[in-house]
Design a protein around this motif. Structure first.
Motif, short mmCIF file in Angstrom:
data_model
loop_
_atom_site.label_atom_id
_atom_site.label_comp_id
_atom_site.label_asym_id
_atom_site.label_seq_id
_atom_site.Cartn_x
_atom_site.Cartn_y
_atom_site.Cartn_z
N ALA A 180 51.65 -3.30 4.46
CA ALA A 180 50.71 -4.42 4.60
C ALA A 180 49.89 -4.27 5.88
CB ALA A 180 51.48 -5.74 4.61
N ALA A 181 50.53 -3.87 6.96
CA ALA A 181 49.82 -3.68 8.23
C ALA A 181 48.85 -2.52 8.13
CB ALA A 181 50.82 -3.44 9.36
N PHE A 182 49.25 -1.47 7.41
CA PHE A 182 48.38 -0.32 7.21
C PHE A 182 47.08 -0.75 6.54
CE2 PHE A 182 46.68 3.06 4.55
CZ PHE A 182 46.61 4.13 5.43
N ARG A 183 47.20 -1.54 5.48
CA ARG A 183 46.01 -2.00 4.75
C ARG A 183 45.17 -2.94 5.63
NH1 ARG A 183 45.69 -2.27 -1.12
NH2 ARG A 183 47.06 -0.72 -2.06
N ALA A 184 45.84 -3.87 6.28
CA ALA A 184 45.11 -4.86 7.08
C ALA A 184 44.32 -4.20 8.20
CB ALA A 184 46.09 -5.87 7.65
N ALA A 185 44.91 -3.20 8.84
CA ALA A 185 44.24 -2.54 9.97
C ALA A 185 42.98 -1.82 9.54
CB ALA A 185 45.21 -1.55 10.63
N ALA A 233 45.72 13.58 7.26
CA ALA A 233 45.38 14.83 7.94
C ALA A 233 46.59 15.33 8.71
CB ALA A 233 44.19 14.62 8.88
N ALA A 234 47.27 16.37 8.18
CA ALA A 234 48.43 16.94 8.87
C ALA A 234 48.00 17.49 10.22
CB ALA A 234 49.04 18.05 8.02
N GLY A 235 48.90 17.40 11.19
CA GLY A 235 48.54 17.77 12.56
C GLY A 235 47.96 19.14 12.72
N THR A 236 48.48 20.11 11.96
CA THR A 236 48.04 21.50 12.10
C THR A 236 46.61 21.73 11.60
OG1 THR A 236 49.15 21.95 10.00
CG2 THR A 236 50.36 22.50 12.01
N ALA A 238 44.32 18.87 11.23
CA ALA A 238 43.70 17.56 11.35
C ALA A 238 42.20 17.65 11.59
CB ALA A 238 44.37 16.75 12.45
N ALA A 239 41.78 18.54 12.48
CA ALA A 239 40.35 18.64 12.81
C ALA A 239 39.55 19.09 11.60
CB ALA A 239 40.14 19.60 13.98
N ASP A 240 40.08 20.05 10.86
CA ASP A 240 39.40 20.57 9.67
C ASP A 240 39.27 19.48 8.61
OD1 ASP A 240 38.22 22.24 7.83
OD2 ASP A 240 40.03 23.38 7.37
N VAL A 241 40.37 18.77 8.34
CA VAL A 241 40.35 17.71 7.33
C VAL A 241 39.36 16.62 7.72
CG1 VAL A 241 41.70 15.88 6.24
CG2 VAL A 241 42.69 18.17 6.51
N VAL A 255 43.80 9.48 8.01
CA VAL A 255 45.06 8.97 8.56
C VAL A 255 45.80 10.10 9.25
CG1 VAL A 255 47.26 7.89 7.97
CG2 VAL A 255 45.19 7.33 6.66
N GLY A 256 46.25 9.87 10.47
CA GLY A 256 47.05 10.85 11.19
C GLY A 256 48.49 10.85 10.69
N GLU A 257 49.23 11.87 11.10
CA GLU A 257 50.62 11.99 10.63
C GLU A 257 51.49 10.82 11.08
OE1 GLU A 257 52.44 15.81 9.34
OE2 GLU A 257 51.66 16.43 11.30
N ASP A 258 51.11 10.17 12.19
CA ASP A 258 51.91 9.05 12.66
C ASP A 258 51.85 7.85 11.70
OD1 ASP A 258 49.19 8.74 13.31
OD2 ASP A 258 49.65 7.31 14.90
N GLN A 259 50.83 7.84 10.84
CA GLN A 259 50.68 6.77 9.86
C GLN A 259 50.92 7.24 8.43
OE1 GLN A 259 49.60 3.18 10.24
NE2 GLN A 259 50.78 3.80 12.04
N LYS A 260 51.43 8.44 8.30
CA LYS A 260 51.59 9.04 6.97
C LYS A 260 52.51 8.21 6.08
CE LYS A 260 54.21 12.75 6.55
NZ LYS A 260 54.67 14.17 6.49
N TYR A 261 53.66 7.79 6.59
CA TYR A 261 54.61 7.08 5.73
C TYR A 261 54.11 5.68 5.38
CZ TYR A 261 57.66 10.94 7.02
OH TYR A 261 58.18 12.20 7.23
#
Length: 388
Positions: A180-185, A233-236, A238-241, A255-261
């Motif tokens: 829910a927070a992911f969507r709201a943000a 965007a996986a960390g390895t 991320a810039a390309d994606v 979305v960065g890997e910290d927000q993947k789940y």
């Protein structure tokens, strides 16, 4: 006073780096542990004390043609790794995943350090392709740490002692991932359809898959402009994606890997490049469509060696295509869009697929003991057995 146990860990990709770090941490956490590490790895293993002599990013290679082009680099890094082993004289060597690199290291170390036990952590997926690799591995190492129970018989038939330790992917803690927070943000309404795209973690996967995904999403957006898109965007890569998605003619949240789940749990449907991420998506309860493309020449060379029915682990465990797989020539924008559209349009189909995915994870060993702890115990048993 006895010296510390010296264990050499060798990983050549980000996934192996994570496994190596988990193993090192579990070994250090054992009561009375007196252990030190040497070897090859990435940033996570470095945090555990493994100082790698080179950057493993240059070894993230997938496909026969790509491997052929990188042969010179691989050969040099194999020599560097073996030289490190000769200089450090470890009590055991654990070779983690990355078949093409680690099997070369194993064969060279077998000759260079004949008395040192060699342990392979993650065997090749012989149930899917090239079953002859089981015999090759049995001749090169002393023990295998396998991720799944269905792996073991293939190697035990060849005389390779095998311990099933389970997969860390089945132990991901998603309790802190708030959909829910992911969507709201991101200004995504709670009831808006959300397609989460996971294009991969290798440069070659991003190059091959993102244009296909862009075209598939364009078709989906044409039929439903309300569809929201998030791209992980996986960390390895991320810039390309991020750069590629910025050129898309429709809005997509990167979305960065910290927000993947959180993204996985927020997804209505996921579209993912085949890999470990499919297990994570299933844990998150996200119904998915799986795709993969190789370079055409690589695929032509490799295709005769594919013997398994499915590429996705939980499909293999269940022996049925729970998640739709569209590989190579089947991975077209029209087919991907069609498979995703069917799930988006049918809530009951989404619920049923998510339930079947969860049941398949149970077949894979979900809920078992910590894999890193089991792997650490197995490594110490191999060392003790060799010592006696």
């Amino acid at each position: 006073m006895s010296r510390p146990l010296k264990i050499m860990l060798v990983a050549a990709e980000a996934s192996g780096d994570a496994l190596g770090a988990g193993l090192a941490g579990a070994l250090k956490a054992r009561p009375g542990a007196d252990v030190m590490f040497v070897g090859v790895g990435g940033p996570r293993m470095a945090e555990q004390g493994v100082e790698s002599p080179f950057d493993i990013a240059e070894l993230s290679i997938h496909g026969w043609v790509e491997g052929f082009r990188a042969y010179g680099i691989v050969k040099r890094r194999v020599a560097d790794t073996v030289a490190l082993g000769l200089a450090e004289k470890p009590d055991a060597v654990v070779l983690i995943d990355s078949w093409g690199f680690t099997i070369r290291v194993a064969k060279a170390l077998r000759t260079a350090l004949p008395g040192v036990p060699l342990i392979k952590y993650v065997g090749p997926q012989v149930w899917a392709s090239r079953p002859g690799r089981a015999k090759t591995l049995a001749a090169a190492v002393d023990h295998l740490l396998a991720l799944y129970a269905f792996d073991a018989p293939w190697f035990e038939r060849e005389g390779l002692a095998t311990t099933v330790v389970g997969s860390q992917a089945l132990h991901v803690d998603m309790s802190g991932a708030d959909p829910a927070a992911f969507r709201a943000a991101r200004g995504i309404a709670a009831d808006a359809p959300l397609l989460v795209v996971l294009p991969g973690s290798r440069p070659s996967e991003i190059q091959l898959m993102t244009p296909v995904y862009e075209a598939a999403i364009a078709r989906l957006k044409a039929s439903d402009p309300t569809l929201e898109i998030a791209v992980v965007a996986a960390g390895t890569v991320a810039a390309d994606v991020t750069a590629r998605v910025a050129t898309w003619p429709f809005r997509a949240h990167v979305v960065g890997e910290d927000q993947k789940y959180a993204a996985m749990r927020a997804a209505t449907v996921a579209l993912a490049t085949s890999g470990t991420v499919s297990t994570e998506l299933a844990l998150a309860g996200a119904p998915m469509v799986i795709a993969y493309r190789f370079q055409p020449l690589s695929y032509a060379i490799m295709k005769p060696f594919f013997t398994g029915k499915y590429a996705t682990l939980f499909n293999h465990a269940a022996d049925e295509e729970i998640a739709r797989e569209l590989i190579q020539n089947d991975a077209t924008p029209d087919r991907l869009a069609g498979a995703v559209r069917r799930l988006l349009a049918d809530p009951e189909a989404r619920r049923a697929q998510a339930d079947r995915q969860t049941a398949a994870l149970d077949l894979m060993g979900r809920g078992g003991a910590d894999p890193s702890a089991l792997a650490a115990e197995a490594v110490l048993k191999v060392i003790a057995a060799r010592a006696t």
